[in-house]
Design an enzyme around this catalytic site. Structure first.
Site, short mmCIF file in Angstrom:
data_model
loop_
_atom_site.label_atom_id
_atom_site.label_comp_id
_atom_site.label_asym_id
_atom_site.label_seq_id
_atom_site.Cartn_x
_atom_site.Cartn_y
_atom_site.Cartn_z
CB SER A 83 36.61 37.76 37.25
OG SER A 83 36.49 37.38 35.89
CE1 TYR A 107 31.11 38.47 37.99
CE2 TYR A 107 32.80 38.06 36.34
CZ TYR A 107 32.25 37.80 37.58
OH TYR A 107 32.83 36.88 38.41
#
Length: 259
Positions: free
Chosen positions: A145, A158
């Protein structure tokens, strides 16, 4: 000495294939001629996807997979080998994402995210990597990501899990140097997917507001999951001797209106 080439048949494993980037990656790989093994907890979704792939002329195998369980990963790997043969490609895509601030998160909640996003990838490496090294070929692809290199607030652990994942892969790449096995990172920017669709509306709005505040949402365009799937297909389709990594995939800003 002849230049090494890919075998004609290259079975591909997609972890987290029940929706979003994983499902689109399975579709793209199958359309490109790769037999695909679909793994996720929601087997009913996998069966629907497999039927679609077969109707389009592709080859698909379905098996339950929970990357947070070593036993589940080992059973999945054995079933894939029996059904499709040795895996030539493994796409580590399964992920866990929840909204919330770090002060409010419990340690157990963060541990669960690391268990899926980092340790889950390692379980897949353990299950499939040794065989690839023995055969001196294979692709391990890790869906990261853009938050790995630019953390975003109110996404709990995250960003930390994705930066941790990339650290793991960077070390793995050095350890695999000269083995014939490629470890690649594909790093999506903002993407429309099922991940986050179950968030409380107020929590989701807070996250987006904070993204704008810190300059993480410069424009309103998000990627479609097919863009990430196409990037992954390109990475694993590269000829032997070519290693594509990392790959940043970001949405292009909308065209400015001319007066």
């Amino acid at each position: 000495m002849p230049k090494p080439v890919h075998p004609d048949r290259r079975p591909a494993v997609v972890a987290g294939a029940s929706s979003g980037i994983g499902a689109e990656t399975a579709r793209a790989l199958a359309a490109a001629g790769f037999p695909v093994a679909l793994g996720a907890r929601r087997v009913d979704k996998l069966e629907e996807l497999a039927a679609e792939i077969r109707d389009a002329g592709g080859e698909a195998f379905v098996h339950a997979l929970d990357v947070a369980s070593t036993e589940s990963v080992e059973k999945f790997a054995a079933a894939v080998s029996a059904a499709l043969g040795d895996a030539e490609i493994v796409v580590c895509n399964a992920g866990l994402l929840a909204p919330g601030g770090l002060l409010d998160a419990t340690t157990d909640q963060l541990a669960a995210e690391f268990d899926v996003n980092v340790l889950g990838a390692h379980r897949l490496i353990r299950a499939f990597g040794a065989g690839m090294v023995e055969r001196q070929r294979g692709d391990l692809v890790f869906v990261s990501s853009d938050t790995a290199i630019r953390a975003r607030p109110f996404m709990r652990g995250y960003s930390a899990t994705k930066s941790g994942l990339e650290g793991l892969v960077e070390a793995l790449q050095m350890e695999l140097e000269g083995s014939g096995v490629r470890a690649s990172v594909v790093r999506p920017g903002p993407t429309w997917s099922e991940m986050g669709s179950d968030w409380d509306a107020d929590a989701g709005a807070k996250v987006l507001t904070e993204w704008i505040k810190w300059g993480h949402a410069r424009h309103s365009h998000f990627l479609k999951a097919t863009a990430i799937a196409d990037a992954i297909t390109t990475v694993v389709s590269a000829p032997r001797g070519v290693h594509i990594s990392p790959v940043d995939v970001n949405p292009e800003a909308p065209l400015e209106q001319q007066s």
